[in-house]
Design an enzyme around this catalytic site. Structure first.
Site, PDB file in Angstrom:
ATOM      1  N   ARG A  60       0.818  -1.215   0.000  1.00 13.03           N
ATOM      2  CA  ARG A  60       0.000   0.000   0.000  1.00 13.03           C
ATOM      3  C   ARG A  60       0.849   1.260   0.000  1.00 13.03           C
ATOM      4  O   ARG A  60       0.442   2.305  -0.480  1.00 13.03           O
ATOM      5  CB  ARG A  60      -0.916  -0.015   1.235  1.00 13.03           C
ATOM      6  CG  ARG A  60      -2.027   1.014   1.198  1.00 13.03           C
ATOM      7  CD  ARG A  60      -2.904   0.926   2.438  1.00 13.03           C
ATOM      8  NE  ARG A  60      -2.166   1.227   3.647  1.00 13.03           N
ATOM      9  CZ  ARG A  60      -2.225   0.525   4.778  1.00 13.03           C
ATOM     10  NH1 ARG A  60      -3.000  -0.530   4.862  1.00 13.03           N
ATOM     11  NH2 ARG A  60      -1.512   0.864   5.824  1.00 13.03           N
ATOM     12  N   TYR A 113     -15.857  21.445 -10.257  1.00 16.15           N
ATOM     13  CA  TYR A 113     -16.371  20.136 -10.686  1.00 16.15           C
ATOM     14  C   TYR A 113     -17.438  19.697  -9.675  1.00 16.15           C
ATOM     15  O   TYR A 113     -17.165  19.641  -8.469  1.00 16.15           O
ATOM     16  CB  TYR A 113     -15.175  19.182 -10.710  1.00 16.15           C
ATOM     17  CG  TYR A 113     -15.447  17.743 -11.070  1.00 16.15           C
ATOM     18  CD1 TYR A 113     -15.928  17.400 -12.320  1.00 16.15           C
ATOM     19  CD2 TYR A 113     -15.170  16.723 -10.160  1.00 16.15           C
ATOM     20  CE1 TYR A 113     -16.151  16.068 -12.649  1.00 16.15           C
ATOM     21  CE2 TYR A 113     -15.378  15.394 -10.488  1.00 16.15           C
ATOM     22  CZ  TYR A 113     -15.872  15.076 -11.735  1.00 16.15           C
ATOM     23  OH  TYR A 113     -16.078  13.763 -12.056  1.00 16.15           O
ATOM     24  N   ASP A 185      -7.305  22.359  -9.007  1.00 15.23           N
ATOM     25  CA  ASP A 185      -7.618  21.225  -9.880  1.00 15.23           C
ATOM     26  C   ASP A 185      -7.189  21.662 -11.282  1.00 15.23           C
ATOM     27  O   ASP A 185      -7.851  22.466 -11.935  1.00 15.23           O
ATOM     28  CB  ASP A 185      -9.114  20.910  -9.800  1.00 15.23           C
ATOM     29  CG  ASP A 185      -9.496  19.677 -10.629  1.00 15.23           C
ATOM     30  OD1 ASP A 185      -8.764  19.356 -11.580  1.00 15.23           O
ATOM     31  OD2 ASP A 185     -10.539  19.063 -10.336  1.00 15.23           O
ATOM     32  N   LYS A 210      -8.048  11.486 -17.124  1.00 15.94           N
ATOM     33  CA  LYS A 210      -8.223  12.248 -18.364  1.00 15.94           C
ATOM     34  C   LYS A 210      -6.977  12.117 -19.247  1.00 15.94           C
ATOM     35  O   LYS A 210      -6.762  11.075 -19.828  1.00 15.94           O
ATOM     36  CB  LYS A 210      -8.566  13.702 -18.019  1.00 15.94           C
ATOM     37  CG  LYS A 210      -9.678  13.848 -16.968  1.00 15.94           C
ATOM     38  CD  LYS A 210     -11.048  13.462 -17.493  1.00 15.94           C
ATOM     39  CE  LYS A 210     -12.098  13.231 -16.414  1.00 15.94           C
ATOM     40  NZ  LYS A 210     -12.354  14.322 -15.495  1.00 15.94           N
TER      41      LYS A 210
END
Ligand code: PLP
Length: 395
Positions: A60, A113, A185, A210
């Protein structure tokens, strides 16, 4: 690039994209890093386990695969460190969680967003964080919204549905004068076209889903931070237990290598399309900062070095029913969420539904287009089919 210094900053962007992050692998004779599937990491002895000398501790917490990607992104962003999250939204929520605790006040752009706004109302506010939304055109007047407990400004430039540009240097100057963090962002600008860290941003977010991944097959988020924001970001990331699967990390790294060429083509086709759309009788306004007609054009020209393939189109004199007929007539523009892949997409948008600090008062219907890597002439023909369907549908 086989050298111990991991920074590629003396090279041009395309050279950096090819070489960055490649020196971290223990098997660096191979061009690409191994895909390490791991939970347990074995130690030589209890002495090594307790010494803290071991490079890896637990799956992890990082493997040579995740490190290749985080090193590359830290280098490209000019950041102090980078963490990965299982989605772009998780990157937004992680950055917010690391910038605010109970009793703090944060400011979020009204053009944010929508799922980020939803995180603020579903998680942050019930936890005792005060949240206010600000007008994306506020500039240095943002300081009038600061309170004694304000710890962060969360911004997104341009807004991914409404495309307002923001004066980031002015917001950064105002925030830093009050020791307030600025979180951006930067999914639209990407580190290639907006150098967030150089403009003073403390934490920068990518929905890696994206353009980094670029092929519509992986969900990924990225948060990079400067030295000031890094300690807390790393701590909160570890505490949340976020982990991204190695095959997905590998695909992101593969996408990153071609991000420069892909973005150049997205930009070229998108600008061509934006100019063509602007001249159409059915179109009222194209929301795309590289256009001279865009109200954010001057800021874009001053601060950005390029643009991606995402734009808004405000239609003239038509109903929602006609707009949906236009969308349903497309063959090449896929109808679906997300963007940044190789393919063109369309989605219907209605910012009136979620704004709180400002009013979205464009009279026309709004659609959002992602211009993919198809031939632009084919895409224009597809849009013409849509416009024909719009005209033949009763309002
Ligand atoms: C898509 C998107 C996100 C979220 O990314 P996911 O990987 O879909 O969770 C965050 N911010 C912006 C601006 C986006 O467009």
């Amino acid at each position: 690039m086989r050298k111990s210094d991991k920074s590629t900053k003396n090279y041009q962007t395309d050279t950096r994209l090819v070489n960055t992050g490649r020196s971290s692998s223990d098997l660096e004779c191979f061009v690409n890093p191994p895909v390490v599937h791991a939970s347990t990491v074995l130690f030589e002895s209890t002495e090594e386990l307790f010494s803290g000398r071991a490079k890896y501790h637990y799956g992890r917490r990082g493997t040579p695969t995740t490190e290749a990607l985080t090193d590359a992104l830290t280098d490209l962003e000019g950041a102090h460190g980078t963490v990965l999250t299982p989605s772009g939204l998780a990157a937004c929520s992680l950055a917010l969680l690391s910038a605010a605790k109970a009793g703090d006040h944060i400011l979020i752009t009204d053009s944010v967003y929508e799922p980020t706004r939803n995180f603020a109302s579903v998680v942050l506010e019930p936890m005792g964080v005060e949240v206010d939304y600000y007008d994306p055109l506020v500039g240095s007047d943002i300081s009038k919204l600061f309170k004694s407990n304000t710890t962060a400004v969360f911004t997104e430039v341009p807004g991914s549905q409404t495309f307002e540009m923001q004066d980031i240097p002015a917001i950064v100057a105002a925030a830093h004068a009050h020791d307030i963090l600025v979180v951006l962002d930067n999914t639209w600008g990407t580190p290639l076209y907006f150098d967030a860290m150089a403009h003073g941003v403390d934490m920068t977010i990518q929905a890696g889903t994206k353009y980094i991944v670029g092929h519509s097959d992986v969900m990924l988020g990225v948060v990079s931070a400067n030295e000031k924001a890094w300690t807390r970001l790393e701590l909160v990331h570890g505490a949340m237990g976020y982990h991204v699967a190695p095959d997905d990390v590998y695909l992101a790294l593969r996408g990153l290598r071609t991000m420069g060429v892909r973005l150049r083509q997205h930009q070229k086709s998108a600008l061509d399309m934006a100019l063509w759309l602007e001249a159409r009788p059915e179109v009222d306004r194209v929301l795309y900062p590289p256009l001279e007609s865009d109200p954010g054009h001057e800021i874009w020209k001053r601060d950005f070095t390029g643009a991606c393939g995402l734009m808004g189109v405000v239609l003239k004199n038509c109903t929602k029913k006609q707009t949906l007929a236009l969308i349903d007539a497309f063959e090449l523009f896929g109808l679906g969420y997300s963007w940044g892949g190789f393919e063109s997409l369309v989605i219907y948008a209605d910012p009136r539904n979620y704004r709180t600090a400002t009013v979205w008062d464009e009279p026309g219907q709004l659609i959002r287009l992602h211009i993919g890597l198809e031939d632009v002439a084919d895409l224009k023909a597809d849009l013409e089919k849509g416009f024909a369907a719009l005209s033949s549908t009763e309002g």
